[in-house]
Design an enzyme around this catalytic site. Structure first.
Site, PDB file in Angstrom:
ATOM      1  N   GLU A  35       9.302 -16.268  20.849  1.00  0.00           N
ATOM      2  CA  GLU A  35       8.306 -15.346  20.301  1.00  0.00           C
ATOM      3  C   GLU A  35       8.938 -14.727  19.052  1.00  0.00           C
ATOM      4  OE1 GLU A  35       7.034 -12.103  22.840  1.00  0.00           O
ATOM      5  OE2 GLU A  35       5.620 -11.419  21.302  1.00  0.00           O
TER       6      GLU A  35
ATOM      7  N   ARG B   2      19.065 -17.721  33.203  1.00  0.00           N
ATOM      8  CA  ARG B   2      19.353 -17.307  31.844  1.00  0.00           C
ATOM      9  C   ARG B   2      20.835 -17.001  31.680  1.00  0.00           C
ATOM     10  NH1 ARG B   2      15.347 -14.026  30.301  1.00  0.00           N
ATOM     11  NH2 ARG B   2      16.473 -12.983  28.669  1.00  0.00           N
TER      12      ARG B   2
ATOM     13  N   LYS C 230      15.951  -8.884  23.260  1.00  0.00           N
ATOM     14  CA  LYS C 230      15.518  -8.585  21.894  1.00  0.00           C
ATOM     15  C   LYS C 230      15.079  -7.134  21.758  1.00  0.00           C
ATOM     16  CE  LYS C 230      12.958 -12.331  21.658  1.00  0.00           C
ATOM     17  NZ  LYS C 230      11.976 -13.339  21.261  1.00  0.00           N
TER      18      LYS C 230
HETATM   19  P1  ATP Z   1      14.463 -11.497  25.435  1.00  0.00           P
HETATM   20  O1  ATP Z   1      14.161 -11.196  26.860  1.00  0.00           O
HETATM   21  O2  ATP Z   1      15.896 -11.446  25.065  1.00  0.00           O
HETATM   22  O3  ATP Z   1      13.601 -10.736  24.492  1.00  0.00           O
HETATM   23  P2  ATP Z   1      12.698 -13.648  25.523  1.00  0.00           P
HETATM   24  O4  ATP Z   1      12.805 -14.527  26.716  1.00  0.00           O
HETATM   25  O5  ATP Z   1      11.619 -12.664  25.477  1.00  0.00           O
HETATM   26  O6  ATP Z   1      14.097 -13.010  25.247  1.00  0.00           O
HETATM   27  P3  ATP Z   1      11.624 -15.666  23.911  1.00  0.00           P
HETATM   28  O7  ATP Z   1      11.395 -15.612  22.465  1.00  0.00           O
HETATM   29  O8  ATP Z   1      10.478 -15.649  24.822  1.00  0.00           O
HETATM   30  O9  ATP Z   1      12.602 -14.482  24.222  1.00  0.00           O
HETATM   31  O10 ATP Z   1      12.596 -16.869  24.285  1.00  0.00           O
HETATM   32  C1  ATP Z   1      12.486 -18.178  23.821  1.00  0.00           C
HETATM   33  C2  ATP Z   1      13.167 -19.057  24.808  1.00  0.00           C
HETATM   34  O11 ATP Z   1      14.532 -18.672  24.987  1.00  0.00           O
HETATM   35  C3  ATP Z   1      12.502 -18.969  26.163  1.00  0.00           C
HETATM   36  O12 ATP Z   1      12.272 -20.273  26.645  1.00  0.00           O
HETATM   37  C4  ATP Z   1      13.490 -18.232  27.002  1.00  0.00           C
HETATM   38  O13 ATP Z   1      13.433 -18.644  28.332  1.00  0.00           O
HETATM   39  C5  ATP Z   1      14.827 -18.569  26.359  1.00  0.00           C
HETATM   40  N1  ATP Z   1      15.796 -17.507  26.582  1.00  0.00           N
HETATM   41  C6  ATP Z   1      15.675 -16.218  26.240  1.00  0.00           C
HETATM   42  N2  ATP Z   1      16.752 -15.511  26.652  1.00  0.00           N
HETATM   43  C7  ATP Z   1      17.572 -16.386  27.265  1.00  0.00           C
HETATM   44  C8  ATP Z   1      18.843 -16.285  27.905  1.00  0.00           C
HETATM   45  N3  ATP Z   1      19.501 -15.126  27.994  1.00  0.00           N
HETATM   46  N4  ATP Z   1      19.388 -17.403  28.418  1.00  0.00           N
HETATM   47  C9  ATP Z   1      18.758 -18.578  28.317  1.00  0.00           C
HETATM   48  N5  ATP Z   1      17.566 -18.754  27.737  1.00  0.00           N
HETATM   49  C10 ATP Z   1      16.963 -17.678  27.211  1.00  0.00           C
HETATM   50 MG    MG Z   2      10.049 -11.576  25.038  1.00  0.00          MG
END
Ligand code: ATP
Ligand code: MG
Ligand code: MG
Length: 548
Positions: free
Chosen positions: A32, A257, A267
């Protein structure tokens, strides 16, 4: 290899290809664009791209931009840059928002099939009537609206007749499902917001859990890999793909994760650090963002090697941050020029060295990699050494400089401390030493041995430099009740020291990496460094007790 067996998703792909379930594997990395990518995202990027690369498939970079309020083109650009910098090439570059038309049409299809309805309840009411794990949800009074009424209301939602929150579209599934996610989840909401890609074309936006399976299906993704929080959403994911009658059937797989010790990895929190000016932007070297790691001096190879080593599992774990450090040391060990920097300088005058004379000494560039060749470094009557390399009253077994003791200057001569100059407060401000011309490095001198070798920089040619040393941003990982992680900011996360580097360092460019003897690996800061006033970010110290 170890990484092969510790990636359970790879094993699934192997089986799916062998059984003919899929002809070609298609993955996607779906960020995102609401912030910069962090090291956790790198795990997902490496997983998706390397799987497709290994099995000659494809990987899309897809921006999951269904929430216009938090999204921005700045983030889109940074994400593209980071994925490319890690060394990956996407096959398709897509925006979920490009599919808004199709998503709308599929929602209309659901309505026609009696599988979606417009609800007038507020999102709060809907949450409250959804029930819990132990109690069923309550039907909305609008659950049994006719198809025609729903079609009309949904069209009017799209046309902008309703204000934010006034109406939603819900999937009609099962208000008593043991999986709360199947209790008529919201799939569209009214939101009068400008979108970075679609502008003002839409005032209704699909919810992530409805949009994501459609995005995957539209792109023909075969293996939709996400983190474990989405495991409970998988039944709804499959419901959407099936009931929307998508021609392709992507499958969702969840993995654990990445969590790192001493590291904030969300984020939302990282954005707070930026917005509160705790750090100097998303690419501050203390940030666990890809751009922060890059600016600190991490290489793509080191991050990819790290991601391979941690593997892909379904079990929760916290990886020691020192493991990441291990991989940058490994990567730079044979690549980085080894040079001398004095971080906390103490002047040394070599009293028996001729005034006004400079000689050039031969120095190997990397003692473990002869291919890196040699350089010439100047030496003259005044040099700087490290304050730590001198003690007025040393303890036993101190082999560096103290009054009357002799040490080797790396690449140069033996010097002996003859006199200590102090200021009025008793601080040591200068040493007066003698050198022995017989002991020149490389001359084969064997007359006597010294136990200490110290590094130095020629004072008259030295380039003043700043050294930035880092500690973790957050001192404690656990958030106590009622406290924000902002209450645990480490006041010593950045220390800036003034010292000197060899004159050849004037030619260093932003992003160049060096090993400074004893101090560790450093990166020339790509933003703040100039040839007259170089700035070095410490990537990592030289040694660690950590073993992979
Ligand atoms: P955050 O929770 O840090 O804001 P998010 O999951 O909301 O991260 P996205 O932009 O949705 O961020 O993530 C894009 C991809 O990265 C998704 O498929 C998500 O599962 C993966 N991802 C995000 N954080 C991690 C992590 N700590 N370890 C592995 N994969 C991750
Ligand atoms: Mg997010
Ligand atoms: Mg997410």
């Amino acid at each position: 290899t170890k990484s092969l067996s510790s990636n359970f998703i790879k094993n699934i792909v192997v089986e799916d290809l062998a059984s003919g379930k899929v002809k070609e594997i298609v993955t996607r990395f779906p960020p995102e664009p609401n912030g910069y990518l962090h090291i956790g995202h790198a795990k997902s990027i490496c997983l998706n791209f390397e799987l497709a690369d290994e099995f000659k498939g494809r990987t899309n970079l897809r921006f999951d931009d269904t929430n216009p309020v938090k999204e921005d083109v700045e983030y889109v650009e940074s994400i593209k840059q980071d994925v490319a910098w890690l060394g990956f090439e996407w096959d398709g570059l897509f925006f979920a928002s490009d599919y808004f038309g199709e998503m709308y049409d599929r929602a209309v299809l659901l309505i026609r099939k009696g599988l979606a309805y417009v609800d007038d309840q507020t999102p709060d009411q809907i949450r409250e009537t959804r029930g819990t794990l132990t109690s069923p949800g309550q039907d909305s009074p609008h659950r049994n609206r006719s198809v025609d009424e729903n079609l009309d209301l949904f069209a009017r939602m799209k046309a902008g007749e309703f204000s934010d929150g006034e109406k939603v579209l819900r999937a009609k599934i099962d208000m008593a499902s043991p999986n709360v996610n199947l209790r008529d989840p919201i799939i569209y909401r009214v939101l009068h917001a400008h979108h970075h890609n679609t502008g003002d074309a839409w005032c209704i936006y699909p919810m992530y859990t409805y949009a994501h399976p459609l995005e995957d299906a539209i792109e023909g993704v075969t293996h939709s890999i996400c983190t474990l929080e989405f495991e409970d959403q998988r039944p709804f994911y499959d419901w959407v793909v099936r009931e929307c009658e998508m021609p392709a059937t992507p499958r969702q797989y969840e993995f654990a994760r990445l969590n790192l010790t001493n590291t904030v990895m969300s984020k939302r929190k990282l954005k707070l650090l930026v917005d509160e000016n705790v750090v100097d932007g998303w690419d501050d070297p203390r940030m666990p963002t890809i751009s922060g790691l890059r600016r600190k001096g991490y290489t793509p190879d080191s991050i990819r090697a790290f991601c391979r080593e941690i593997g892909v599992t379904r079990s929760f774990g916290i990886v020691d941050e020192r493991m990441l450090e291990h991989f940058i040391r490994e990567d730079l060990k044979l690549k980085a020029l080894r040079t001398m920097a004095v971080v906390q300088p103490l002047k040394v005058v070599i009293t028996n060295y001729p005034e006004g004379q400079t000689e050039w000494l031969d120095a190997e560039n990397n003692s473990e990699n002869p291919d890196m060749g040699h350089r010439q470094i100047p030496f003259s009557r005044e040099i700087y050494i490290e304050q730590d390399d001198f003690m007025d009253n040393p303890p036993p077994k101190y082999f560096r400089l103290f009054p009357g003791n002799e040490v080797r200057l790396k690449h140069a001569y033996f010097i002996k401390c003859e006199e200590v100059v102090k200021d009025a407060d008793g601080n040591v401000i200068e040493l007066r030493c003698t050198y022995d011309p017989e002991t020149k490095s490389g001359s084969g001198f064997t007359g006597r041995k010294v136990k200490g070798t110290i590094h130095w920089v020629d004072a008259s040619n030295a380039v003043p430099a700043k050294f930035r040393l880092y500690e973790p941003l957050i001192t404690e990982e656990a958030e106590e009740e009622g406290q924000s992680f902002l209450d645990h900011i480490n006041p010593n996360s950045l220390q800036v020291l003034d010292g000197f580097v060899e004159p050849a360092m004037k030619e260093a460019n932003g992003g160049d990496k060096f090993q400074f003897f004893r101090h560790g690996y450093f990166n020339v800061d790509p933003k703040d460094s100039t040839s007259d006033a170089p700035v070095f970010n410490r990537i990592v110290s030289l040694k660690s007790s950590f073993e992979v």
